[in-house]
Design a protein around this motif. Structure first.
Motif, PDB file in Angstrom:
ATOM      1  N   THR A 245      -0.454 -20.185  45.776  1.00 31.75           N
ATOM      2  CA  THR A 245       1.292 -20.811  45.363  1.00 31.75           C
ATOM      3  C   THR A 245       0.325 -20.786  43.978  1.00 31.75           C
ATOM      4  O   THR A 245       1.392 -20.828  42.548  1.00 31.75           O
ATOM      5  N   ILE A 246      -0.276 -21.540  43.916  1.00 28.45           N
ATOM      6  CA  ILE A 246      -1.314 -21.642  42.091  1.00 28.45           C
ATOM      7  C   ILE A 246      -1.456 -20.681  41.832  1.00 28.45           C
ATOM      8  O   ILE A 246      -0.779 -20.444  40.439  1.00 28.45           O
ATOM      9  N   GLN A 247      -1.766 -19.613  41.753  1.00 28.42           N
ATOM     10  CA  GLN A 247      -1.518 -18.256  41.118  1.00 28.42           C
ATOM     11  C   GLN A 247      -0.092 -17.597  40.650  1.00 28.42           C
ATOM     12  O   GLN A 247       0.591 -17.450  39.780  1.00 28.42           O
ATOM     13  N   ALA A 248       0.721 -17.486  41.756  1.00 27.32           N
ATOM     14  CA  ALA A 248       2.149 -17.400  41.787  1.00 27.32           C
ATOM     15  C   ALA A 248       2.519 -18.631  40.587  1.00 27.32           C
ATOM     16  O   ALA A 248       3.904 -17.883  39.997  1.00 27.32           O
ATOM     17  N   THR A 249       2.567 -19.912  40.697  1.00 26.32           N
ATOM     18  CA  THR A 249       2.784 -20.625  39.553  1.00 26.32           C
ATOM     19  C   THR A 249       2.389 -20.452  37.630  1.00 26.32           C
ATOM     20  O   THR A 249       3.408 -19.582  37.710  1.00 26.32           O
ATOM     21  N   ILE A 250       1.143 -19.621  37.943  1.00 25.44           N
ATOM     22  CA  ILE A 250       0.594 -19.487  36.907  1.00 25.44           C
ATOM     23  C   ILE A 250       1.326 -18.287  36.240  1.00 25.44           C
ATOM     24  O   ILE A 250       1.393 -17.907  34.300  1.00 25.44           O
ATOM     25  N   LEU A 251       1.482 -17.045  37.100  1.00 23.37           N
ATOM     26  CA  LEU A 251       2.348 -15.243  36.726  1.00 23.37           C
ATOM     27  C   LEU A 251       3.653 -16.112  36.356  1.00 23.37           C
ATOM     28  O   LEU A 251       4.414 -15.527  35.764  1.00 23.37           O
ATOM     29  N   ASN A 252       4.330 -17.028  37.191  1.00 19.84           N
ATOM     30  CA  ASN A 252       6.173 -17.239  36.104  1.00 19.84           C
ATOM     31  C   ASN A 252       5.949 -18.131  35.856  1.00 19.84           C
ATOM     32  O   ASN A 252       7.043 -17.395  34.893  1.00 19.84           O
ATOM     33  N   ILE A 253       4.660 -18.580  34.743  1.00 19.17           N
ATOM     34  CA  ILE A 253       5.061 -19.002  33.270  1.00 19.17           C
ATOM     35  C   ILE A 253       4.330 -17.399  32.792  1.00 19.17           C
ATOM     36  O   ILE A 253       5.317 -17.352  31.584  1.00 19.17           O
ATOM     37  N   LYS A 254       3.313 -17.333  32.748  1.00 18.86           N
ATOM     38  CA  LYS A 254       2.764 -15.442  31.626  1.00 18.86           C
ATOM     39  C   LYS A 254       4.124 -14.783  31.804  1.00 18.86           C
ATOM     40  O   LYS A 254       3.959 -14.410  30.683  1.00 18.86           O
ATOM     41  N   LEU A 255       4.591 -14.516  32.793  1.00 20.90           N
ATOM     42  CA  LEU A 255       5.408 -13.261  33.092  1.00 20.90           C
ATOM     43  C   LEU A 255       6.665 -13.531  32.076  1.00 20.90           C
ATOM     44  O   LEU A 255       7.297 -12.427  31.434  1.00 20.90           O
ATOM     45  N   ARG A 256       6.778 -14.835  31.173  1.00 17.33           N
ATOM     46  CA  ARG A 256       8.000 -14.831  30.174  1.00 17.33           C
ATOM     47  C   ARG A 256       7.382 -14.838  29.167  1.00 17.33           C
ATOM     48  O   ARG A 256       7.731 -14.200  27.655  1.00 17.33           O
ATOM     49  N   TYR A 257       5.852 -14.068  28.561  1.00 13.36           N
ATOM     50  CA  TYR A 257       5.639 -14.082  27.520  1.00 13.36           C
ATOM     51  C   TYR A 257       4.918 -12.668  27.335  1.00 13.36           C
ATOM     52  O   TYR A 257       4.573 -11.943  26.677  1.00 13.36           O
ATOM     53  N   LEU A 258       4.587 -11.902  28.715  1.00 16.24           N
ATOM     54  CA  LEU A 258       4.271 -10.652  29.060  1.00 16.24           C
ATOM     55  C   LEU A 258       4.850 -10.044  27.790  1.00 16.24           C
ATOM     56  O   LEU A 258       4.017  -9.288  27.183  1.00 16.24           O
ATOM     57  N   ASP A 259       6.042 -10.082  27.633  1.00 18.38           N
ATOM     58  CA  ASP A 259       6.423  -8.617  25.805  1.00 18.38           C
ATOM     59  C   ASP A 259       6.432  -8.738  24.501  1.00 18.38           C
ATOM     60  O   ASP A 259       5.470  -7.999  24.222  1.00 18.38           O
ATOM     61  N   GLU A 260       5.173 -10.881  24.595  1.00 24.38           N
ATOM     62  CA  GLU A 260       4.896 -10.974  23.751  1.00 24.38           C
ATOM     63  C   GLU A 260       4.152 -10.488  23.866  1.00 24.38           C
ATOM     64  O   GLU A 260       3.294 -10.284  22.614  1.00 24.38           O
ATOM     65  N   TYR A 261       3.105 -10.982  24.715  1.00 24.88           N
ATOM     66  CA  TYR A 261       1.748  -9.913  24.798  1.00 24.88           C
ATOM     67  C   TYR A 261       1.901  -8.588  24.493  1.00 24.88           C
ATOM     68  O   TYR A 261       1.293  -8.210  23.488  1.00 24.88           O
ATOM     69  N   SER A 262       2.347  -7.639  24.775  1.00 23.55           N
ATOM     70  CA  SER A 262       2.819  -6.502  24.692  1.00 23.55           C
ATOM     71  C   SER A 262       2.652  -6.187  22.693  1.00 23.55           C
ATOM     72  O   SER A 262       2.052  -5.564  22.252  1.00 23.55           O
ATOM     73  N   SER A 263       3.511  -7.015  22.018  1.00 23.64           N
ATOM     74  CA  SER A 263       3.874  -6.883  20.927  1.00 23.64           C
ATOM     75  C   SER A 263       2.620  -6.980  20.092  1.00 23.64           C
ATOM     76  O   SER A 263       2.416  -6.275  19.123  1.00 23.64           O
ATOM     77  N   ALA A 264       1.920  -8.246  20.619  1.00 27.87           N
ATOM     78  CA  ALA A 264       0.739  -8.353  19.737  1.00 27.87           C
ATOM     79  C   ALA A 264       0.062  -7.342  20.071  1.00 27.87           C
ATOM     80  O   ALA A 264      -0.978  -6.990  18.852  1.00 27.87           O
ATOM     81  N   ARG A 265      -0.288  -6.994  21.036  1.00 30.15           N
ATOM     82  CA  ARG A 265      -1.051  -5.980  21.299  1.00 30.15           C
ATOM     83  C   ARG A 265      -0.769  -4.511  21.149  1.00 30.15           C
ATOM     84  O   ARG A 265      -1.469  -3.532  20.277  1.00 30.15           O
ATOM     85  N   ASN A 266      -0.080  -4.276  20.651  1.00 31.81           N
ATOM     86  CA  ASN A 266       0.569  -2.796  19.793  1.00 31.81           C
ATOM     87  C   ASN A 266       0.225  -3.172  18.394  1.00 31.81           C
ATOM     88  O   ASN A 266      -0.001  -2.395  17.685  1.00 31.81           O
TER      89      ASN A 266
END
Ligand code: PLP
Length: 381
Positions: A245-266
């Motif tokens: 559950t702790i990992q799922a909690t963290i991933l729920n938050i980080k998923l919202r930033y995933l596209d932003e992270y991909s853009s930064a990497r690009n």
């Protein structure tokens, strides 16, 4: 003008910097998860499953303990028999082929394309025999294999396709009719990892399976849970593989930033490409037209046997770099029983000698990038 870079700390991945930006959100959610004490199968687990299904546009996500388990569970769900052959690249992380061998199946390693680092339908087709049952394309470094011809080939030969999407979560693949699909949702099964340094990483281990097939979804869910659908009633031999559950909690938050992270990497990759593509002696990674790139790694090919020397030079200047991967899997001791002594894949061997991944992560700034580029330029001058 000289600049003092002695204080500049460049890392391959900056998990700390990334965490600091979302610290308030994460800390609050994690503490609240701990207070609830529902550490296993708490509400965040189902929530993350639904959010990931929605993000990927896939019918079923089955969460599990890590990326290696996800590959193993996928393979177990296909009811393959010992001796059945599974085609995979030799230029990949060990997990891809490890689970094949572990289940008594035979990994048949094929060569990758020099420009994309990925399997191609043409290379796969040559390796198909009457024993072939499945193909595992790996979307290496963050860009999709050319999936349309691979799926067509699989259909013609009645083969399963398991996408190893551990490095490419968030990438989009475009079919010839214009349809766009996320990597990991194109094959019969997709698998991924939430290892901390992956593009969508948790703060421990985690993994997931994706499928649009109801029957496979049900089976994989059962296998990941001791082969049971009803508590204490075990239909098949399974394993114990959960995302906590702790990992799922963290991933729920980080998923919202995933596209932003991909853009930064690009953005970093574009800067690198512009600064480095004119240097004789290195080849920068190519963006393919059918797939977006999420740049899990930014990987150069270093010509003329200079790779190790460049790596050493960068290291002396405080710039980390990594070789993914230094050895073809068929040269690993663990895989000797699957190959003949003279087995050799030319492009794979060339890549093992030439590739060098340089820092690319969500927290890099322009000074970091400039320093890396200038140092590489200086080496080749
Ligand atoms: C990271 C990775 C895996 C395994 O993931 P884990 O979560 O570490 O078990 C599998 N395949 C590829 C290509 C990977 O990069």
């Amino acid at each position: 003008m000289t600049q003092d870079f002695s204080m500049m700390q460049i890392e391959m991945v900056d998990l700390k910097g990334q965490y600091n930006k979302i610290k308030t959100e994460i800390d609050q959610a994690v503490i609240s998860c701990i207070s609830s004490t529902s550490f296993i199968n708490g509400p965040a687990v189902k929530e993350f499953q639904l959010n990931l299904e929605h993000y990927l546009g896939v019918k079923h996500v089955i969460l599990c303990a890590n990326g290696t388990d996800s590959l193993q569970i996928a393979m177990m769900a296909l009811d393959l028999k010992p001796g059945d052959e599974v085609i995979c690249p030799a230029f990949t992380y060990v997990a891809t082929a490890e689970v094949i061998g572990l289940l008594g199946l035979t990994p048949v390693m094929v060569d990758v394309d020099l420009n994309t680092f990925n399997l191609t339908a043409t290379a796969i087709e040559k390796a198909i025999t009457s024993k072939t049952k499945a193909i595992v394309p790996v979307h290496l470094y963050g860009q999709s294999c050319d999936m349309e011809p691979i799926m067509q080939l699989a259909e013609r030969h009645n083969l399963y396709v398991i996408e190893d999407n551990a490095q490419a979560i968030g990438a989009d693949y475009t079919f010839s009719d214009g349809r766009v699909a996320k990597t990991g949702t194109i094959g019969h099964i997709g698998s991924t990892s939430f290892f901390p340094s992956k593009n969508l990483g948790c703060y421990g281990d985690g993994g997931a399976l994706m499928t649009n097939n109801d029957e496979l979804a049900q089976k994989m869910r059962m296998i990941a849970n001791h082969g049971q659908e009803k508590k204490y009633h075990h239909k098949v031999l399974g394993c114990n593989s959960r995302l906590d559950t702790i990992q799922a909690t963290i991933l729920n938050i980080k998923l919202r930033y995933l596209d932003e992270y991909s853009s930064a990497r690009n953005a970093m990759a574009t800067f690198y490409n512009e600064a480095l593509s004119t240097i004789d002696g290195i080849i920068v990674p190519e963006r393919q037209s059918k797939s977006t790139h999420v740049f899990h790694q930014y990987t150069l090919k270093v010509k003329n046997g200079k790779r190790n020397e460049l790596q050493k030079y960068l290291s002396e200047k405080g710039i980390p770099s990594m070789i993914y991967y230094p050895l073809p899997l068929y040269k690993q001791e663990a895989f000797q029983r699957f190959v003949s002594a003279d087995f050799k894949l030319d492009t794979t061997e060339q890549l093992c000698d030439e590739v060098l991944s340089i820092p690319i992560h969500t927290e890099m700034n322009i000074e970091h990038i400039n320093f890396v580029c200038n140092t590489i330029k200086f080496f080749f001058d």
